[in-house]
Design a protein around this motif. Structure first.
Motif, short mmCIF file in Angstrom:
data_model
loop_
_atom_site.label_atom_id
_atom_site.label_comp_id
_atom_site.label_asym_id
_atom_site.label_seq_id
_atom_site.Cartn_x
_atom_site.Cartn_y
_atom_site.Cartn_z
N TRP A 46 -7.59 -1.70 -5.50
CA TRP A 46 -7.00 -0.87 -4.44
C TRP A 46 -7.75 0.46 -4.32
CZ3 TRP A 46 -3.50 3.54 -4.63
CH2 TRP A 46 -2.79 3.76 -3.44
N LEU A 47 -8.03 1.04 -5.49
CA LEU A 47 -8.78 2.30 -5.54
C LEU A 47 -10.14 2.16 -4.87
CD1 LEU A 47 -9.38 5.17 -6.79
CD2 LEU A 47 -10.11 3.98 -8.83
N MET A 58 -5.55 4.68 6.17
CA MET A 58 -4.70 4.45 5.00
C MET A 58 -3.24 4.20 5.32
SD MET A 58 -6.05 6.97 2.16
CE MET A 58 -7.67 6.76 1.51
N PHE A 59 -2.80 4.73 6.45
CA PHE A 59 -1.37 4.64 6.73
C PHE A 59 -1.02 3.33 7.42
CE2 PHE A 59 -2.49 9.00 6.16
CZ PHE A 59 -1.48 9.49 5.37
N THR A 60 -1.46 2.23 6.81
CA THR A 60 -1.10 0.92 7.33
C THR A 60 -0.06 0.32 6.41
OG1 THR A 60 -2.84 -0.05 6.02
CG2 THR A 60 -3.37 0.45 8.32
N LEU A 63 -1.53 -4.25 2.15
CA LEU A 63 -1.86 -3.80 0.81
C LEU A 63 -3.28 -3.28 0.74
CD1 LEU A 63 -0.20 -6.38 -1.57
CD2 LEU A 63 0.72 -4.28 -0.57
N PHE A 262 -10.28 9.27 -3.33
CA PHE A 262 -10.42 7.94 -3.95
C PHE A 262 -11.87 7.72 -4.39
CE2 PHE A 262 -6.60 5.37 -3.72
CZ PHE A 262 -5.77 6.14 -2.92
N MET A 265 -12.66 9.50 -7.60
CA MET A 265 -12.05 8.82 -8.75
C MET A 265 -12.86 7.59 -9.16
SD MET A 265 -8.23 9.45 -7.45
CE MET A 265 -7.42 8.08 -8.16
N ILE B 119 -6.70 7.72 -13.96
CA ILE B 119 -5.49 6.88 -14.01
C ILE B 119 -4.28 7.64 -13.47
CG2 ILE B 119 -3.88 5.71 -15.58
CD1 ILE B 119 -6.52 4.24 -15.30
N TYR B 121 -4.11 10.28 -11.42
CA TYR B 121 -4.17 10.51 -9.97
C TYR B 121 -4.05 9.21 -9.19
CZ TYR B 121 -5.05 15.46 -10.31
OH TYR B 121 -4.90 16.80 -10.53
N LEU B 122 -4.62 8.14 -9.74
CA LEU B 122 -4.50 6.84 -9.09
C LEU B 122 -3.03 6.46 -8.95
CD1 LEU B 122 -5.58 4.15 -8.03
CD2 LEU B 122 -5.85 3.39 -10.39
N PHE B 125 -1.10 8.29 -6.38
CA PHE B 125 -1.29 7.68 -5.06
C PHE B 125 -0.47 6.38 -4.93
CE2 PHE B 125 -5.44 10.07 -4.71
CZ PHE B 125 -5.00 10.88 -3.68
N ILE B 126 -0.43 5.60 -6.00
CA ILE B 126 0.34 4.35 -5.95
C ILE B 126 1.82 4.66 -5.68
CG2 ILE B 126 1.20 2.42 -7.36
CD1 ILE B 126 -1.57 2.32 -8.67
N ASN B 128 2.82 7.30 -4.10
CA ASN B 128 2.94 8.16 -2.91
C ASN B 128 3.94 7.57 -1.91
OD1 ASN B 128 2.29 9.12 -0.16
ND2 ASN B 128 0.74 10.29 -1.23
N SER B 130 4.35 8.00 1.31
CA SER B 130 3.96 7.63 2.68
C SER B 130 2.90 6.52 2.75
CB SER B 130 3.50 8.87 3.45
OG SER B 130 2.54 9.57 2.73
N PHE B 131 1.92 6.49 1.86
CA PHE B 131 0.96 5.40 1.96
C PHE B 131 0.73 4.69 0.63
CE2 PHE B 131 -1.60 9.15 1.07
CZ PHE B 131 -2.43 8.71 0.05
N GLY B 132 1.58 4.94 -0.36
CA GLY B 132 1.39 4.38 -1.69
C GLY B 132 1.48 2.86 -1.73
N LEU B 133 0.78 2.32 -2.70
CA LEU B 133 0.72 0.87 -2.86
C LEU B 133 2.11 0.26 -3.11
CD1 LEU B 133 -1.05 -1.66 -3.25
CD2 LEU B 133 -1.31 -1.03 -5.63
#
Lengths: 294, 293
Positions: A46-47, A58-60, A63, A262, A265, B119, B121-122, B125-126, B128, B130-133
């Protein structure tokens, strides 16, 4: 070696037998194995995926994103603005130096404590091994004051000294255990040939410790490469900052450009991932040997 | 011969550098912590000696109790979730053979070589909103997917998930090596006797793995006590002090609340707790061995 080969041959029929009376439990185990693998690896995929997209995509609700255009420029920004080259060089320099010095000091200490005759040998060894139990972060506050007074903050020493100190107990433990198993006759023979202590230690004993030295190197490198708590406490100028700072500093700089975050990272993680894939076997063995340190 | 081995100058030259580094970076700071723990030093300016006041306050400090509770929860998570999964995975992996075995081992361990900074920060985001996994996965199954994972109430569980996820491969690898060290002839004998996989696992693998499990459990508990970096970046102990851990709390007290003296008192207790935990665990497991033998 032969017995291992035999064992493999012998295990073969057992494996076939298992396949014949196929148990539903096996499917469950395979599902579990794959599920855990996906769980471990998917965040990293994903990263990587998001690092190649643009922030707007990103705002979809899906996955993963299929980027309209692969945005390599994210990586260019990450590389340049993340000071990747400088921080990577610092990390490499500090860590290699720390590994070399930990090896040197561990070998010297364990030789003095296991071979030489002196009263305090047990006490010194015990004291340093006690260091395994000391939590590294408990020294953050006092060390900050010490380094501040001695004007060591923002220097190489502020990282190098604690990195060495906290890897030394494990290094001593691993090398001294191994050293005790080396027969003394070898040294006696060298002694008769006129070799001094230093020569015996560095030219005869040290090469024999190869396996445990590899383990010590790997553990020291793994522990210190990703360290950032001490680095961010003792350093403020970019001169000696290490690789994790690329990530730490970036969140402020590009707070709304997620895609570039991203990318930085992924870029920061890359060197270690590449090293791991290249040295997979050695690292696996090193961790297994090093972790069971009692 | 004997003379060379008791040469004081040589011994000194071998021991001195190591000892010096150890004293300078570990021993002296600890002594300094003990000293500052008795003061009300803010970090700058003058200060007074205040005796045991910091320690008395610490024992009543709710955030400190939360820190201990969180370490306990993390240790339970490691022992009840991470380790059973790790040991089963290791046992299954051991039977796979060449390519699949190496591939899975690599995949499981990979998160461990990646910097905690990445890890943390990842996962930020996961999580998050609004757009997190994670919320996207929930949307995929028809949920609303606007949950605030790092918000009050759920934050500690979200932090535990990250830590259990991140350390999985490390524990798995140690169990895996332990299983590889078991004499294969035992498995052959079991196979000849027609033992099922489950019986083999319960009767051979688990009992023989006992020492490895003990070491691994000790390491897990200690690392639960020592936890700092992931929490520091993920939540910094917040919201409030809900996800606080000892190391993070002492750091926050010293550098954000400017209570350097109090932070050092926490450091001292932190060290004592870690040493005590190690000693107690070692003793418990040693006794256990005596009973078993």
């Amino acid at each position: 070696m032969k017995t291992v080969a035999n064992a493999a041959v012998l295990q073969q029929p057992a494996l076939n037998k298992k396949k014949k009376n196929f148990q539903p439990a096996n499917i469950v185990l395979w599902v579990l194995l794959s599920f855990l693998a996906v769980l471990q690896i998917f965040p990293l995929i994903w990263l990587l995926d998001f690092s190649l997209a643009s922030s707007n995509e990103m705002f979809t609700s899906g996955l993963l994103i299929w980027p309209k255009q692969i945005r390599w420029d994210n990586y260019v920004s990450a590389f340049v603005d993340g000071h990747f080259l400088l921080y990577f060089r610092n990390s490499l320099f500090i860590n290699v130096l720390a590994v070399v010095l930990v090896l040197l000091l561990s070998v010297m200490l364990s030789f003095a404590c296991t071979r030489m005759h002196w009263k305090l040998s047990g006490l010194v060894k015990g004291l340093i091994l006690l260091g395994i139990m000391i939590p590294i972060h408990a020294t953050l506050l006092p060390n900050y004051v010490i380094y501040d007074r001695l004007h060591l903050t923002d220097t190489l020493w502020a990282l190098l000294i604690p990195y060495i100190a906290f890897s030394l107990p494990q290094g001593l433990f691993l090398t001294s255990g191994f050293m005790e198993s080396i027969p003394r006759e070898i040294e006696e023979a060298a002694m008769i040939d006129g070799a001094g202590i230093y020569r015996i230690l560095f030219q005869i004993i040290t090469p024999m410790l190869k396996t445990s030295l590899v383990t010590v190197s790997i553990m020291t490198f793994l522990n210190n490469w990703n360290e950032f708590m001490m680095a961010s406490t003792y350093l403020s100028s970019p001169k000696w900052k290490t690789l994790p700072f690329s990530v730490l500093e970036f969140t402020g700089m590009y707070s709304s450009n997620y895609a570039v975050q991203f990318a930085v990272m992924a870029l920061t993680a890359a060197p270690m991932v590449i090293i791991y894939i290249l040295l997979n076997k050695q690292i696996t063995r090193g961790v297994a040997m090093g972790a069971v340190k009692g | 011969m004997k003379k060379a081995y008791s040469n004081k100058a040589i011994i000194f030259s071998l021991v001195f550098p190591g000892i010096l580094v150890f004293i300078f970076a570990i021993l002296a700071p600890i002594c300094l912590s003990v000293y500052y723990g008795f003061t009300n030093f803010s970090g700058i300016g003058s200060y007074d000696m205040i005796g045991f006041k910091n320690y008395i306050e610490l024992f009543k400090d709710e955030a400190f109790q939360v820190s201990l509770r969180n370490s306990f929860l993390l240790a339970v998570g490691f022992i009840c979730i991470q380790h059973p999964l790790a040991i089963i995975t290791a046992a299954v992996l051991d039977k796979l053979g060449r390519h699949a075995e190496g591939f899975f081992r690599c995949v499981y361990f990979l998160p461990n070589v990646i910097s905690v900074a990445v890890i943390a920060y990842l996962w930020k985001f996961i999580y998050n909103p609004s757009f997190g996994l994670l919320n996207n996965i929930i949307k995929l199954f028809g949920g609303k997917g606007d949950f605030n994972w790092l918000g009050s109430g759920s934050a500690i569980w979200s932090v535990l998930v990250v830590l259990i996820w991140h350390g999985f491969g490390w524990g798995m690898l140690i169990y895996y090596t332990g299983i590889k060290n078991i004499d294969p002839s035992l498995y052959e004998a079991a196979a000849i006797d027609g033992a099922t996989n489950r019986t083999t696992f319960l009767r051979i693998t688990l009992p023989l793995m006992r020492p490895v499990i003990q070491v691994n459990v000790t390491l897990a508990i200690i690392s639960a006590l020592k936890q700092m970096e992931t929490v520091y970046l993920l939540t910094n102990g917040g919201p409030g002090n809900e996800t606080q851990f000892m190391a993070n709390y002492l750091y926050k007290q010293a550098f954000s609340s400017f209570r350097y003296g109090y932070g050092n008192a926490i450091s001292v207790i932190f060290i004592i707790v870690c040493i005590l935990a190690t000693q107690v665990l070692n003793r418990v497991f040693k006794q256990d061995e005596g009973v078993a033998a």
